[in-house]
Structures are given as C-alpha cells and as structure tokens.
Scaffold this motif. Structure first.
Motif, mmCIF file in Angstrom:
data_model
loop_
_atom_site.group_PDB
_atom_site.id
_atom_site.type_symbol
_atom_site.label_atom_id
_atom_site.label_comp_id
_atom_site.label_asym_id
_atom_site.label_seq_id
_atom_site.Cartn_x
_atom_site.Cartn_y
_atom_site.Cartn_z
ATOM 1 N N GLU A 13 0.829 -1.207 0.000
ATOM 2 C CA GLU A 13 0.000 0.000 0.000
ATOM 3 C C GLU A 13 0.862 1.254 0.000
ATOM 4 O OE1 GLU A 13 -2.625 -0.482 3.341
ATOM 5 O OE2 GLU A 13 -3.687 -2.157 2.385
ATOM 6 N N GLN A 14 1.944 1.241 0.761
ATOM 7 C CA GLN A 14 2.857 2.387 0.806
ATOM 8 C C GLN A 14 3.540 2.581 -0.546
ATOM 9 O OE1 GLN A 14 3.115 4.483 3.531
ATOM 10 N NE2 GLN A 14 4.165 5.769 2.032
ATOM 11 N N LEU A 15 3.938 1.489 -1.161
ATOM 12 C CA LEU A 15 4.560 1.527 -2.481
ATOM 13 C C LEU A 15 3.595 2.171 -3.479
ATOM 14 C CD1 LEU A 15 7.051 0.467 -4.183
ATOM 15 C CD2 LEU A 15 5.615 -1.498 -4.685
ATOM 16 N N TYR A 16 2.348 1.780 -3.411
ATOM 17 C CA TYR A 16 1.334 2.329 -4.302
ATOM 18 C C TYR A 16 1.158 3.828 -4.053
ATOM 19 C CZ TYR A 16 -3.073 2.837 -6.798
ATOM 20 O OH TYR A 16 -4.049 3.233 -7.670
ATOM 21 N N ARG A 17 1.015 4.224 -2.788
ATOM 22 C CA ARG A 17 0.832 5.645 -2.463
ATOM 23 C C ARG A 17 2.032 6.480 -2.900
ATOM 24 N NH1 ARG A 17 -1.531 3.522 2.182
ATOM 25 N NH2 ARG A 17 0.409 3.694 3.352
ATOM 26 N N ASP A 18 3.227 5.955 -2.670
ATOM 27 C CA ASP A 18 4.447 6.709 -2.967
ATOM 28 C C ASP A 18 4.698 6.876 -4.467
ATOM 29 O OD1 ASP A 18 4.915 6.875 -0.252
ATOM 30 O OD2 ASP A 18 6.530 5.373 -0.244
ATOM 31 N N HIS A 19 4.286 5.915 -5.268
ATOM 32 C CA HIS A 19 4.695 5.912 -6.674
ATOM 33 C C HIS A 19 3.569 5.963 -7.693
ATOM 34 C CE1 HIS A 19 8.787 5.305 -5.394
ATOM 35 N NE2 HIS A 19 8.379 4.309 -4.630
ATOM 36 N N HIS A 20 2.337 5.899 -7.249
ATOM 37 C CA HIS A 20 1.208 5.867 -8.177
ATOM 38 C C HIS A 20 1.211 7.057 -9.128
ATOM 39 C CE1 HIS A 20 -2.944 6.706 -9.451
ATOM 40 N NE2 HIS A 20 -2.986 5.403 -9.646
#
Length: 172
Positions: A13-20
């Motif tokens: 989820e953090q990966l998605y938020r950071d890079h979306h």
C-alpha cells in the motif's frame, strides 16, 4: 497470487501511495494516452502482486519502471501484431472476415506464437513457420532458406524445444 502478511500488505500500500502518481505520469508520457496508461499502471501493480515479492524501498522506482517498460513493449508488440493481422484481413473479401470474437481469438493465438518464437534466430523461426503453417517439407524449406536439409531439421528441433521451454516457464 500469494498470501501476504499484514506487514507486506502495508508495504504494498505504501509503495502504491508513494509511486502511483509518478508511474502514471511516466506511462502517460510514454504512451500519449491516459486510458492506455491507466491500464498499464494497473497491470504493473498486478504483475508486482503476482511475482510474490516486493522491491526494497530504495529500489522501488527502478523496479516499477522495469515492469512498466516491459508492459509498454508488450503493448506495442501486440498492436503491431494486431495491425498486421487486420491489414491481411483487409486484403481479403469482406464476406470471408470472421466475427469480432474469432478475430480476437486469432490475435491471441498470434501473440502466443510471437511469445513462443521470440528470441529465436530468424532462420529457426522461419523454418518452423514454413513447416507448420505453410505445410512445406524440409527439402523445400532448405531450398528457400539456402541451407541444407540437415540444418532445417536442426532448426525445427531447436524451435520446438524453445517453444516447449517457454511454455513450461509460463506454467510455473
């Protein structure tokens, strides 16, 4: 898909938020189409999920970029194969055109063939296609390619072995 621990789920989820947003912009610049970019953005994260491992935080952007670039290449390859099929279809009488469903199945089959033959030398893939699709014999193929019959036998064996290995890799 693999089962994820709560910690892995949070990391994803953090990966998605950071890079979306960044990845969306990257894909839009590459494709020039927000709809295609949205599709490949989703496919990038789906591919990440199915691989079963997440990148280290420091390598996240590079990892996502590599996945996204591969998907862009696949999209362009698919478009090229589909356009070649449609061009060939356009040269045939309209009454002989298959239904849209059959056309979609044909494109999928062509994409599978492309995936199976990718990476083979030209003569090897051509020999297999001449034999299997055109029904040509080894001697006739040898004459067309300017090689010996023995070479054609080796080409076809190599192509079939390669196709088997690609198919096995995809099932794992």
């Amino acid at each position: 898909m693999t089962t994820r621990s709560p910690a892995q789920q949070q990391q994803l989820e953090q990966l998605y938020r950071d890079h979306h947003s960044w990845l969306s912009g990257f894909l839009q610049r590459r494709l020039g189409c927000s709809h295609s970019a949205a599709d490949l953005l989703q496919d990038t994260y789906l591919r990440l999920l199915t691989r079963g491992r997440l990148p280290e935080h420091a390598h996240s952007r590079g990892y996502l970029t590599r996945i996204a670039k591969g998907l862009v290449i696949d999209l362009y390859r698919r478009r090229r194969v589909e356009q070649a099929y449609l061009d060939e279809l356009a040269s045939q009488p309209e009454a002989s055109h298959p239904s849209p469903e059959v056309q979609a199945q044909a494109v999928e089959a062509l994409m599978l063939i492309d995936r199976l033959l990718r990476g083979l030398p030209s003569n090897v893939s051509r020999a297999l296609l001449m034999h299997r699709l055109d029904g040509m014999g080894y001697r006739e193929i040898a004459e067309q390619l300017g090689v010996s019959v023995s070479s054609v036998e080796k080409y076809i064996a190599r192509a079939l072995q390669h196709c088997l290995m690609v198919a096995l890799e995809q099932t794992l």
